[in-house]
Design a protein around this motif. Sequence first.
Motif, mmCIF file in Angstrom:
data_model
loop_
_atom_site.group_PDB
_atom_site.id
_atom_site.type_symbol
_atom_site.label_atom_id
_atom_site.label_comp_id
_atom_site.label_asym_id
_atom_site.label_seq_id
_atom_site.Cartn_x
_atom_site.Cartn_y
_atom_site.Cartn_z
ATOM 1 N N LEU A 157 81.961 -41.649 -21.226
ATOM 2 C CA LEU A 157 82.542 -42.412 -22.329
ATOM 3 C C LEU A 157 83.682 -41.665 -23.012
ATOM 4 C CD1 LEU A 157 79.368 -43.928 -24.068
ATOM 5 C CD2 LEU A 157 81.075 -45.155 -22.726
ATOM 6 N N TYR A 158 83.569 -40.338 -23.090
ATOM 7 C CA TYR A 158 84.480 -39.604 -23.963
ATOM 8 C C TYR A 158 85.326 -38.539 -23.269
ATOM 9 C CZ TYR A 158 81.507 -41.882 -27.393
ATOM 10 O OH TYR A 158 80.820 -42.832 -28.123
ATOM 11 N N LEU A 159 85.141 -38.366 -21.968
ATOM 12 C CA LEU A 159 85.939 -37.390 -21.247
ATOM 13 C C LEU A 159 86.718 -38.050 -20.113
ATOM 14 C CD1 LEU A 159 83.386 -34.421 -20.873
ATOM 15 C CD2 LEU A 159 85.125 -34.733 -22.650
ATOM 16 N N SER A 160 87.858 -37.496 -19.798
ATOM 17 C CA SER A 160 88.627 -37.967 -18.649
ATOM 18 C C SER A 160 87.958 -37.476 -17.373
ATOM 19 C CB SER A 160 90.048 -37.421 -18.726
ATOM 20 O OG SER A 160 90.034 -36.008 -18.582
ATOM 21 N N PRO A 161 88.272 -38.087 -16.221
ATOM 22 C CA PRO A 161 87.688 -37.612 -14.962
ATOM 23 C C PRO A 161 87.949 -36.130 -14.705
ATOM 24 C CG PRO A 161 88.646 -39.773 -14.644
ATOM 25 C CD PRO A 161 89.012 -39.352 -16.040
ATOM 26 N N LYS A 162 89.141 -35.655 -15.092
ATOM 27 C CA LYS A 162 89.463 -34.240 -14.894
ATOM 28 C C LYS A 162 88.534 -33.365 -15.725
ATOM 29 C CE LYS A 162 93.234 -30.878 -15.265
ATOM 30 N NZ LYS A 162 94.670 -30.679 -15.610
ATOM 31 N N LYS A 163 88.308 -33.754 -16.987
ATOM 32 C CA LYS A 163 87.427 -32.969 -17.850
ATOM 33 C C LYS A 163 85.962 -33.080 -17.398
ATOM 34 C CE LYS A 163 90.356 -33.035 -21.958
ATOM 35 N NZ LYS A 163 90.512 -33.490 -23.375
ATOM 36 N N ILE A 164 85.601 -34.210 -16.810
ATOM 37 C CA ILE A 164 84.247 -34.343 -16.269
ATOM 38 C C ILE A 164 84.062 -33.376 -15.103
ATOM 39 C CG2 ILE A 164 82.695 -35.875 -14.990
ATOM 40 C CD1 ILE A 164 83.766 -38.187 -16.672
ATOM 41 N N ALA A 165 85.074 -33.258 -14.248
ATOM 42 C CA ALA A 165 85.006 -32.315 -13.131
ATOM 43 C C ALA A 165 84.893 -30.883 -13.642
ATOM 44 C CB ALA A 165 86.234 -32.467 -12.242
ATOM 45 N N ILE A 166 85.669 -30.548 -14.676
ATOM 46 C CA ILE A 166 85.612 -29.206 -15.264
ATOM 47 C C ILE A 166 84.228 -28.954 -15.864
ATOM 48 C CG2 ILE A 166 86.511 -27.745 -17.118
ATOM 49 C CD1 ILE A 166 89.245 -29.087 -16.659
ATOM 50 N N THR A 167 83.679 -29.970 -16.551
ATOM 51 C CA THR A 167 82.341 -29.850 -17.142
ATOM 52 C C THR A 167 81.293 -29.617 -16.060
ATOM 53 O OG1 THR A 167 82.953 -31.318 -18.971
ATOM 54 C CG2 THR A 167 80.596 -31.009 -18.553
ATOM 55 N N CYS A 168 81.409 -30.337 -14.969
ATOM 56 C CA CYS A 168 80.475 -30.196 -13.843
ATOM 57 C C CYS A 168 80.487 -28.769 -13.306
ATOM 58 C CB CYS A 168 80.851 -31.188 -12.744
ATOM 59 S SG CYS A 168 79.774 -31.150 -11.304
ATOM 60 N N ILE A 169 81.682 -28.239 -13.062
ATOM 61 C CA ILE A 169 81.819 -26.882 -12.535
ATOM 62 C C ILE A 169 81.327 -25.859 -13.552
ATOM 63 C CG2 ILE A 169 83.481 -25.147 -11.778
ATOM 64 C CD1 ILE A 169 85.186 -27.505 -10.696
ATOM 65 N N THR A 170 81.662 -26.091 -14.842
ATOM 66 C CA THR A 170 81.252 -25.167 -15.897
ATOM 67 C C THR A 170 79.732 -25.078 -16.009
ATOM 68 O OG1 THR A 170 83.276 -25.621 -17.152
ATOM 69 C CG2 THR A 170 81.433 -24.629 -18.357
ATOM 70 N N LEU A 171 79.063 -26.219 -15.918
ATOM 71 C CA LEU A 171 77.599 -26.233 -15.982
ATOM 72 C C LEU A 171 76.988 -25.398 -14.862
ATOM 73 C CD1 LEU A 171 76.856 -29.985 -16.856
ATOM 74 C CD2 LEU A 171 76.326 -27.998 -18.277
ATOM 75 N N LEU A 172 77.533 -25.546 -13.659
ATOM 76 C CA LEU A 172 77.004 -24.789 -12.523
ATOM 77 C C LEU A 172 77.273 -23.293 -12.667
ATOM 78 C CD1 LEU A 172 77.918 -27.132 -9.518
ATOM 79 C CD2 LEU A 172 75.759 -26.967 -10.760
ATOM 80 N N LEU A 173 78.487 -22.955 -13.123
ATOM 81 C CA LEU A 173 78.825 -21.547 -13.302
ATOM 82 C C LEU A 173 77.982 -20.908 -14.401
ATOM 83 C CD1 LEU A 173 82.736 -21.636 -12.992
ATOM 84 C CD2 LEU A 173 81.100 -20.685 -11.345
ATOM 85 N N PHE A 174 77.833 -21.630 -15.522
ATOM 86 C CA PHE A 174 77.055 -21.100 -16.637
ATOM 87 C C PHE A 174 75.593 -20.908 -16.238
ATOM 88 C CE2 PHE A 174 74.121 -22.074 -20.149
ATOM 89 C CZ PHE A 174 74.384 -20.969 -20.960
ATOM 90 N N TYR A 175 75.019 -21.921 -15.599
ATOM 91 C CA TYR A 175 73.613 -21.837 -15.199
ATOM 92 C C TYR A 175 73.397 -20.704 -14.202
ATOM 93 C CZ TYR A 175 69.054 -23.239 -13.316
ATOM 94 O OH TYR A 175 67.743 -23.252 -12.914
ATOM 95 N N GLY A 176 74.266 -20.634 -13.208
ATOM 96 C CA GLY A 176 74.129 -19.581 -12.199
ATOM 97 C C GLY A 176 74.275 -18.195 -12.805
ATOM 98 N N ALA A 177 75.272 -18.021 -13.682
ATOM 99 C CA ALA A 177 75.493 -16.716 -14.309
ATOM 100 C C ALA A 177 74.323 -16.344 -15.222
ATOM 101 C CB ALA A 177 76.804 -16.735 -15.095
#
Length: 395
Positions: free
Chosen positions: A151-171
Amino acid sequence: MFKHSSAIINKLPSHRLMALDVMRGLTITAMILVNNPGSWGAMYWPLKHADWHGWTPTDLIFPFFIFIVGMSITLSVNSLRAKRISDQEILKAGVIRTIKLIALGWFLALFYYNFRDPSFSWVDDKLLQLRVLGVLQRIGLVYLVALCCYLYLSPKKIAITCITLLLFYGAAMLYIPYTLPNGEVVSGLWLHGNNLSAFIDNTVLGSHHLYYANAKPLPFDPEGLFSTLPAIASALSGILAAVYLTKQPDLKKQARTLILLGTLAVIAGYAIALITPINKALWTPSYVLLSSGLAAIFYALCSAILDIYKLRSWGAPFIVFGANAILFFMFAGVFARLLIMIPLGDSSLKGSIYGLIQLVISNDHLASFSFSLLFLMVSYGVMYGCYRKGIFWKV
């Protein structure tokens, strides 16, 4: 059988693509199949979860469903916006849906009574030890966060959020230290009952409210709090896949692109598996890449078979199951529990039915699988009755 399938397919709008509907139906069908064997001790390996690291076909079912949730968010929000329904109204409905899913998950967790044990206390054994999280609860939480992102993010920001979640969780799993009950401080472990996610589950929720309440040294839940973060990434990958589909009308290009991207995601998943092992219970970043990649490939194959080459008859039963996915899940959960709860002689109704199957089929694995198929047949009769009468339970 052909007439039966044709009657189901002919009810669909002529412009409607079947791939997502059938994939949803296949996924929920597989989920019910593996959850209801005649005996948990006699199951073919594809119908069992991996012991810990690694994966089996069964380990793909839940992330496929989460991926489909993401795709459905994109398509449903686009449809609602086209009807000039505001994002605020969509979000309000999403919050209500999440609350309902969590409540339904708690209902299933509490829906049990042991009539054969006079010492059984529903309050002590079920209510006071309620499993806080679970499959429906995770779906609800993931759905709400993913909905907000779309609802509130562009597709580009959704992709960044997706990658960030994986990086944060893994780290975090690799580098944030935690304390074991014996006082030892450790980090970077991916062991059963010994990892950061388990530490958070046990600390926040308490051992009595977790699926693996007796795990050592730390009880944990496979649908735990911290591991919900990468599950959100799984849903976001579904959102991004559907965003692409809405912008590319050529079905053949859609299929080719999803197969290519899915293959790259699978390769990436295996590439990072040396750092973060493929593990469903921990929903590791490598597991997200693997499962989302395979989900994209599977959708592309469904699209090719159903919507490009128009081979549709086989998909009719899955249309029925998929049209009422949550109702099907709830019915199966209640029905399975009733079969266990109802006493029959020295056994339960389920035990008696399974015993009769074993008299006919001597192979334990085949008998157990036959019980699963019988369970599905009964469920299909109920779901088809709802489908014919236009009963669709939208949570």
